[in-house]
Design a protein around this motif. Structure first.
Motif, short mmCIF file in Angstrom:
data_model
loop_
_atom_site.label_atom_id
_atom_site.label_comp_id
_atom_site.label_asym_id
_atom_site.label_seq_id
_atom_site.Cartn_x
_atom_site.Cartn_y
_atom_site.Cartn_z
N ARG A 285 9.96 8.39 0.20
CA ARG A 285 10.48 9.63 -0.37
C ARG A 285 9.71 10.79 0.23
O ARG A 285 8.62 10.59 0.77
CB ARG A 285 10.40 9.65 -1.90
CG ARG A 285 9.01 9.60 -2.45
CD ARG A 285 9.05 9.62 -3.96
NE ARG A 285 7.86 9.01 -4.50
CZ ARG A 285 7.74 8.56 -5.73
NH1 ARG A 285 8.73 8.64 -6.57
NH2 ARG A 285 6.60 8.01 -6.14
N GLY A 286 10.28 11.98 0.11
CA GLY A 286 9.57 13.10 0.72
C GLY A 286 10.19 14.43 0.36
O GLY A 286 11.38 14.51 0.04
N ASP A 287 9.37 15.46 0.39
CA ASP A 287 9.86 16.82 0.23
C ASP A 287 9.02 17.71 1.14
O ASP A 287 8.28 17.22 1.99
CB ASP A 287 9.84 17.26 -1.24
CG ASP A 287 8.44 17.16 -1.83
OD1 ASP A 287 7.45 17.29 -1.07
OD2 ASP A 287 8.32 16.97 -3.05
N ALA A 288 9.13 19.02 0.96
CA ALA A 288 8.46 19.94 1.87
C ALA A 288 6.94 19.82 1.80
O ALA A 288 6.24 20.19 2.75
CB ALA A 288 8.89 21.37 1.54
N SER B 273 0.84 -1.19 0.00
CA SER B 273 0.00 0.00 0.00
C SER B 273 0.88 1.24 0.00
O SER B 273 2.02 1.21 0.45
CB SER B 273 -0.89 0.02 1.24
OG SER B 273 -1.82 -1.02 1.16
N ARG B 274 0.30 2.32 -0.51
CA ARG B 274 1.02 3.59 -0.61
C ARG B 274 0.26 4.62 0.21
O ARG B 274 -0.96 4.74 0.08
CB ARG B 274 1.04 4.00 -2.08
CG ARG B 274 1.98 5.11 -2.42
CD ARG B 274 2.45 4.93 -3.86
NE ARG B 274 1.36 5.06 -4.81
CZ ARG B 274 1.02 6.23 -5.37
NH1 ARG B 274 1.65 7.34 -5.07
NH2 ARG B 274 0.03 6.27 -6.23
N LEU B 275 0.97 5.33 1.07
CA LEU B 275 0.33 6.35 1.89
C LEU B 275 1.10 7.65 1.70
O LEU B 275 2.32 7.69 1.88
CB LEU B 275 0.40 5.90 3.37
CG LEU B 275 -0.12 6.84 4.44
CD1 LEU B 275 -1.60 7.12 4.25
CD2 LEU B 275 0.11 6.22 5.82
N LEU C 213 5.02 13.50 2.18
CA LEU C 213 5.86 12.36 2.54
C LEU C 213 5.18 11.09 2.06
O LEU C 213 3.96 10.95 2.25
CB LEU C 213 5.97 12.23 4.06
CG LEU C 213 7.02 13.02 4.79
CD1 LEU C 213 7.12 12.51 6.22
CD2 LEU C 213 8.38 12.88 4.10
N GLU C 214 5.95 10.18 1.53
CA GLU C 214 5.34 8.95 1.02
C GLU C 214 5.91 7.72 1.72
O GLU C 214 7.11 7.62 1.94
CB GLU C 214 5.59 8.86 -0.49
CG GLU C 214 4.87 7.70 -1.13
CD GLU C 214 5.03 7.71 -2.65
OE1 GLU C 214 5.22 8.78 -3.25
OE2 GLU C 214 4.97 6.62 -3.23
#
Ligand SMILES: Cc1cc2nc3c(=O)[nH]c(=O)nc-3n(C[C@H](O)[C@H](O)[C@H](O)COP(=O)(O)OP(=O)(O)OC[C@H]3O[C@@H](n4cnc5c(N)ncnc54)[C@H](O)[C@@H]3O)c2cc1C
Ligand code: FES
Length: 246
Positions: free
Chosen positions: A55-58, A14-16, A61-62
């Protein structure tokens, strides 16, 4: 309190995606503790669960995860707008390689390696394994990085049939980074040691607090007890007592 932007239940994982205002950024291999919002916690006292920051940025977030029990089932069923608690970034993360590197990911451990694959220079080789092709989490994302990518699956439905470590042939002087089942990481450690390569493993032990307070994630190493949440989750594989099944 943070909010889910998107939740997608896929075949293997799953992807959140979460909106996390003021997120300070993360190093590859760091993780977060994800929990229920306080209102729901009063009815359902569920401990937070550790999850690698895929992964993530400002802005977002994943996370990518497998449903294995109650916590991950709840997370997989969250709807956009649902509220969660998040603590992070936590843990030491991966030290970036200074030369050639091979990344070895198995099952849910693949999620810990995507950021490293994205930023490491020179571009690393990436070996991913799962029970079936559908279990290779984030395959399209890894593919889009244009790296040397090889796959192994237990049933041969994608890539070579067999174990992902069957694809691993470490080069002297390189760094191997591994995350996945313990037996997979131990094999990566043995192959790296035999070839004169360094090996870093990211452990996925169950955790209750994630920041050194509960002592629930302690592992015994030849140098004494270490806490996966604060000393790790990334360890030099040579520092772990594999023989004792640490
Ligand atoms: C630093 C770190 C990063 C992680 N990153 C990810 C990630 O990105 N994606 C992902 O899918 N998972 C990841 N995990 C594993 C994830 O935290 C567990 O799968 C999750 O906590 C299980 O919670 P649950 O409530 O669904 O299962 P529970 O109800 O707690 O457990 C269900 C069953 O699974 C077993 N189990 C629980 N935790 C683990 C584990 N860690 N390893 C093996 N078996 C276990 C239990 O013994 C039980 O049989 C990570 C773990 C750590 C420590
Ligand atoms: S999870 Fe509590 S000390 Fe590591």
């Amino acid at each position: 309190m943070i909010r889910a932007i998107a939740t997608v239940r896929e075949a293997g994982a799953s992807r959140l995606v979460l909106e996390v205002p003021g997120w300070p950024g993360q190093r590859p291999g760091q993780f977060a503790m994800l929990g229920l919002e306080p209102e729901r916690l009063r009815r359902d006292p569920l401990l937070p669960r550790p999850m690698a920051i895929y992964r993530g940025d400002a802005s977002a977030l994943e996370f990518r995860f497998k449903v294995v029990g109650r916590g991950t089932r709840i997370m997989a069923e969250l709807v956009p707008g649902a509220k969660l608690s998040l603590l992070g970034p936590l843990g030491n993360g991966f030290e970036l390689p200074s030369g050639p590197a091979t990344l070895v990911g198995g099952g849910s451990g693949i999620a810990s390696l995507y950021e490293l694959a994205r930023v490491a220079r020179p571009a690393p080789r990436v070996l991913l394994g799962g029970r079936t092709g559908a279990d290779i989490l984030g395959l399209a994302d890894f593919d889009a990085l244009g790296l040397e990518l090889s796959i192994a699956t237990d049933d041969g439905s994608l890539g070579r049939r067999g174990l992902v470590t069957d694809l691993l042939a470490p080069r002297a002087g390189e760094t191997v980074y591994a995350c996945g089942p313990l037996a997979m990481m131990q094999r990566a450690h043995e192959l790296a040691a035999a070839a004169g390569a360094r090996c870093r493993v990211s452990l996925e032990n169950p955790m209750a607090c994630g920041f050194g307070a509960c002592l629930g994630c302690a592992i015994k190493t030849p140098a004494g007890f270490r806490y996966v949440c604060t000393h790790g989750p990334v360890f030099d594989s040579a520092s772990l007592g594999w023989e004792a099944g640490s």
